[in-house]
Design a protein around this motif. Structure first.
Motif, mmCIF file in Angstrom:
data_model
loop_
_atom_site.group_PDB
_atom_site.id
_atom_site.type_symbol
_atom_site.label_atom_id
_atom_site.label_comp_id
_atom_site.label_asym_id
_atom_site.label_seq_id
_atom_site.Cartn_x
_atom_site.Cartn_y
_atom_site.Cartn_z
ATOM 1 N N HIS A 178 42.448 65.010 -65.091
ATOM 2 C CA HIS A 178 43.983 65.527 -63.654
ATOM 3 C C HIS A 178 43.248 65.011 -62.789
ATOM 4 O O HIS A 178 44.126 65.123 -61.628
ATOM 5 C CB HIS A 178 44.662 66.540 -63.841
ATOM 6 C CG HIS A 178 45.246 66.356 -65.095
ATOM 7 N ND1 HIS A 178 44.743 67.464 -66.603
ATOM 8 C CD2 HIS A 178 46.924 66.690 -65.531
ATOM 9 C CE1 HIS A 178 45.685 67.551 -67.329
ATOM 10 N NE2 HIS A 178 46.786 66.870 -67.095
ATOM 11 N N TYR A 183 44.690 67.124 -55.295
ATOM 12 C CA TYR A 183 45.118 65.461 -56.080
ATOM 13 C C TYR A 183 45.419 66.096 -56.709
ATOM 14 O O TYR A 183 46.129 64.921 -57.894
ATOM 15 C CB TYR A 183 44.194 64.418 -55.643
ATOM 16 C CG TYR A 183 43.402 64.627 -54.075
ATOM 17 C CD1 TYR A 183 44.209 63.695 -53.241
ATOM 18 C CD2 TYR A 183 42.553 64.992 -53.875
ATOM 19 C CE1 TYR A 183 43.229 63.273 -52.076
ATOM 20 C CE2 TYR A 183 41.772 64.996 -52.517
ATOM 21 C CZ TYR A 183 42.933 64.086 -51.992
ATOM 22 O OH TYR A 183 42.050 64.040 -50.122
ATOM 23 N N TYR A 186 49.204 68.205 -56.912
ATOM 24 C CA TYR A 186 50.254 67.172 -56.349
ATOM 25 C C TYR A 186 49.823 66.037 -56.563
ATOM 26 O O TYR A 186 49.528 65.272 -56.902
ATOM 27 C CB TYR A 186 50.591 67.768 -54.550
ATOM 28 C CG TYR A 186 50.413 69.132 -54.128
ATOM 29 C CD1 TYR A 186 51.660 70.021 -54.792
ATOM 30 C CD2 TYR A 186 49.469 69.910 -54.136
ATOM 31 C CE1 TYR A 186 52.190 71.267 -54.966
ATOM 32 C CE2 TYR A 186 49.545 71.084 -53.627
ATOM 33 C CZ TYR A 186 50.723 72.115 -53.938
ATOM 34 O OH TYR A 186 51.005 73.263 -53.778
ATOM 35 N N LYS A 187 51.346 65.188 -56.815
ATOM 36 C CA LYS A 187 51.290 64.042 -56.852
ATOM 37 C C LYS A 187 52.014 63.160 -55.981
ATOM 38 O O LYS A 187 51.512 61.713 -55.860
ATOM 39 C CB LYS A 187 52.007 63.366 -58.299
ATOM 40 C CG LYS A 187 53.045 63.453 -57.812
ATOM 41 C CD LYS A 187 54.235 63.114 -58.686
ATOM 42 C CE LYS A 187 55.467 64.041 -58.371
ATOM 43 N NZ LYS A 187 57.156 63.602 -60.172
ATOM 44 N N ALA A 188 52.846 63.429 -54.964
ATOM 45 C CA ALA A 188 52.652 62.586 -53.818
ATOM 46 C C ALA A 188 52.394 63.747 -52.012
ATOM 47 O O ALA A 188 52.479 64.589 -51.905
ATOM 48 C CB ALA A 188 54.016 62.773 -53.385
ATOM 49 N N LEU A 258 55.280 55.848 -58.880
ATOM 50 C CA LEU A 258 54.670 57.047 -59.140
ATOM 51 C C LEU A 258 55.036 57.478 -59.619
ATOM 52 O O LEU A 258 54.305 58.691 -60.923
ATOM 53 C CB LEU A 258 54.567 57.819 -57.586
ATOM 54 C CG LEU A 258 54.056 59.324 -57.586
ATOM 55 C CD1 LEU A 258 52.553 59.771 -57.592
ATOM 56 C CD2 LEU A 258 54.863 59.852 -56.370
ATOM 57 N N ASN A 259 56.620 58.702 -60.509
ATOM 58 C CA ASN A 259 56.849 58.793 -61.426
ATOM 59 C C ASN A 259 57.540 58.507 -62.924
ATOM 60 O O ASN A 259 56.957 59.090 -63.653
ATOM 61 C CB ASN A 259 58.635 58.919 -61.812
ATOM 62 C CG ASN A 259 59.260 60.003 -59.964
ATOM 63 O OD1 ASN A 259 58.460 60.809 -59.685
ATOM 64 N ND2 ASN A 259 60.050 59.844 -58.621
ATOM 65 N N TYR A 261 54.269 56.641 -63.142
ATOM 66 C CA TYR A 261 52.946 56.872 -63.865
ATOM 67 C C TYR A 261 51.388 57.534 -63.273
ATOM 68 O O TYR A 261 50.585 57.477 -63.277
ATOM 69 C CB TYR A 261 52.370 55.135 -63.475
ATOM 70 C CG TYR A 261 52.865 53.753 -64.378
ATOM 71 C CD1 TYR A 261 52.869 53.387 -65.397
ATOM 72 C CD2 TYR A 261 53.615 53.077 -63.236
ATOM 73 C CE1 TYR A 261 53.571 52.584 -66.071
ATOM 74 C CE2 TYR A 261 54.402 51.709 -63.710
ATOM 75 C CZ TYR A 261 54.364 51.279 -64.920
ATOM 76 O OH TYR A 261 55.404 50.802 -65.748
ATOM 77 N N GLU A 262 52.104 58.423 -62.977
ATOM 78 C CA GLU A 262 51.325 60.275 -62.804
ATOM 79 C C GLU A 262 50.585 60.171 -63.138
ATOM 80 O O GLU A 262 49.237 60.521 -63.340
ATOM 81 C CB GLU A 262 52.678 60.891 -61.793
ATOM 82 C CG GLU A 262 53.292 62.080 -62.989
ATOM 83 C CD GLU A 262 53.372 62.880 -62.680
ATOM 84 O OE1 GLU A 262 53.134 63.729 -62.164
ATOM 85 O OE2 GLU A 262 54.872 63.087 -62.516
ATOM 86 N N THR A 263 51.310 60.201 -64.413
ATOM 87 C CA THR A 263 50.324 60.338 -65.460
ATOM 88 C C THR A 263 49.296 59.911 -65.628
ATOM 89 O O THR A 263 47.603 60.289 -66.798
ATOM 90 C CB THR A 263 50.875 60.755 -67.276
ATOM 91 O OG1 THR A 263 51.540 59.763 -67.443
ATOM 92 C CG2 THR A 263 52.589 62.322 -67.053
ATOM 93 N N LEU A 266 48.361 58.598 -61.042
ATOM 94 C CA LEU A 266 48.733 57.535 -59.927
ATOM 95 C C LEU A 266 49.028 58.440 -58.658
ATOM 96 O O LEU A 266 49.285 59.106 -59.356
ATOM 97 C CB LEU A 266 49.583 56.364 -60.761
ATOM 98 C CG LEU A 266 50.047 55.853 -58.838
ATOM 99 C CD1 LEU A 266 49.567 54.936 -58.315
ATOM 100 C CD2 LEU A 266 51.585 55.140 -59.309
ATOM 101 N N ARG A 267 48.732 58.089 -57.605
ATOM 102 C CA ARG A 267 48.991 59.120 -56.847
ATOM 103 C C ARG A 267 49.757 58.436 -55.685
ATOM 104 O O ARG A 267 49.620 56.889 -55.346
ATOM 105 C CB ARG A 267 48.159 60.004 -56.623
ATOM 106 C CG ARG A 267 47.421 61.141 -57.351
ATOM 107 C CD ARG A 267 48.312 62.279 -57.921
ATOM 108 N NE ARG A 267 47.828 63.075 -58.440
ATOM 109 C CZ ARG A 267 47.744 62.673 -59.937
ATOM 110 N NH1 ARG A 267 48.665 61.615 -60.380
ATOM 111 N NH2 ARG A 267 47.515 63.442 -61.151
#
Length: 439
Positions: A178, A183, A186-188, A258-259, A261-263, A266-267
């Motif tokens: 993670h 970072y 949060y993702k954004a 982002l939604n 590929y966040e896993t 990606l940020r």
């Protein structure tokens, strides 16, 4: 010293003698960081023989409960402390995030393990322990002590087994999967000016739009998805300029990535064009973070002689400093050429006018991938309307749906995917309220 008081003194010692998981209470603007700070004030005003003060201890304890209640853990001290561990940015967590757990020096691993055990011991301090210590130190205040609030000593979110130091390898795996600090949490983010410097501010509730919510423009989205996947896999990829008419889904496409590929690490960091002068500082800040960052610049244009123009141009290509592999720049614009050029500028009195014009056009050329989003035709607009309505299972006949869509578009003076979504929102609301669909 009585056992309850000794337990509190030991707990306070643990808070302020950490070696790896330290500097947790430095952000005075964050409610969550005040929990440990006010717990410390509570403890020291209880056990310290010289400075013990019941009124202060009671006030600090109540404030400690208030701040703990207002975390997302609703008053659970073990959950709060374990969350601090999972999202702490330190030398141990950073190396674990880089998959270097077995390369970390033994003394650092040992210190990290000691801190984890210290947090575990701290999590065992109950509200009753604090009250028992207050009873011992201030026996004449027993009636007031009974009125003090409680907090939870049970986990509600996390479920670590045994002493937290026993979970060292599992926690290391969490960092590897993670990332670290904010970072990972949060993702954004937004990159904003704060006084004389710049800071990253987390976006607590980012737009949840998905690629499947976006209609038409399949070829453009296919290209940016492929480019993003190459970026995530560490393959050669391009900075991307999404150019086109307003409301055609350029920004939504970037947010949807982002939604999607966040896993996969990606940020996204949104940078306002007025803050591009701090772009170099931002890149240095995230270059060593073991995650992938899209630097997102929305509605990109420059006035003539804008200093930010040169900064972005150098970052895209041309600086002596190589752009880190964990950063890519995606920008949107309504202008193919990013400098707002006047006729006066084009007809100016410089000897080498062509060189000036080429300089102004060169920025857009430095994006390796340019995707064009033009206003849809009438048929495509109606197809977007129908696709969105179908996604929502709206029970509206096609003729009525299209008639209202055309009327809505004429009133707005345009046909765009944004207006299509606004129209379907309008129709859905009227349908659910039992109102006539065409007013």
């Amino acid at each position: 010293m009585d056992s309850a008081l000794k337990k509190l003194e030991t707990a306070d010692f643990l808070i302020y003698n950490l070696t790896v998981y330290t500097r947790i209470t430095e952000n005075d603007d964050d409610v969550e960081t005040k929990v440990l700070e006010y717990l410390h004030y509570t403890l020291i005003n209880t056990y310290d023989k010289q400075d013990a003060n019941f009124e202060a201890a009671a006030r600090y304890y109540s404030d400690f409960c208030y701040f703990l209640y207002n975390t997302k853990f609703m008053g659970s001290l073990p959950d709060y402390l374990f969350d601090l561990i999972l999202y702490h940015d330190n030398v141990f967590s950073r190396e674990c995030a880089k998959n270097n757990f077995f390369k970390i020096p033994p003394h650092i691993k040992s210190a990290a393990l000691g801190d984890l055990n210290a947090f575990y011991a701290l999590s065992l301090i109950t509200a009753q322990d604090i009250k028992d210590a207050l009873f011992e130190r201030f026996p004449d205040k027993s009636e007031y002590i009974k009125l003090l609030p409680d907090y939870s000593s049970r986990h509600g979110v996390y479920s670590p087994q045994g002493c937290w130091g026993d979970n060292l390898l599992k926690i290391a795996d969490f960092y590897r999967e993670h990332g670290v600090g904010a970072y990972a949490k949060y993702k954004a983010f937004t990159f904003i000016r704060q006084g004389e410097s710049f800071v990253l501010k987390p976006v607590l509730e980012p737009d949840d739009i998905r690629l499947t919510d976006l209609k038409q423009y399949e070829s453009q989205r296919k290209k940016i998805v492929e480019n993003t996947l190459a970026f995530l896999e560490g393959k050669p990829c391009n900075n991307t300029l999404l150019y086109g008419d307003r409301g055609t889904g350029k920004s939504s496409t970037v947010k949807a990535l982002l939604n999607e590929y966040e896993t996969r690490g990606l940020r996204i960091i949104q940078v306002d064009k007025s803050n591009l002068c701090g772009l170099g500082e931002l890149i240095e800040q995230v270059a060593d973070i073991p995650l992938k960052f899209i630097i997102f610049i929305d509605d990109l244009t420059f006035q003539d002689n804008d200093d930010n123009f040169g900064m972005l141009k150098a970052v895209l290509e041309g600086s002596l400093v190589k752009r880190p592999k964990n950063i890519v720049i995606y920008a949107t614009t309504n202008r193919r050429h990013l400098i707002k050029e006047t006729f006066t500028a084009r007809e100016g009195d410089e000897v080498h006018k062509a060189d000036t014009i080429d300089e102004n056009l060169s920025l857009s050329d430095r994006f390796g991938l340019t995707l064009t989003f033009l206003m849809p035709t009438k048929d495509n607009f109606l197809a977007i309307v129908k696709a969105i309505a179908d996604d929502r299972n709206l029970d509206v006949d096609v003729e009525t749906l299209f008639q209202g869509a055309e009327r809505f578009a004429l009133n707005k003076g345009a046909r765009t995917p944004r207006l299509a979504r606004q129209y379907v929102d309008h129709i859905q609301a009227r349908s659910e309220l039992g109102l006539p669909l065409l007013s």
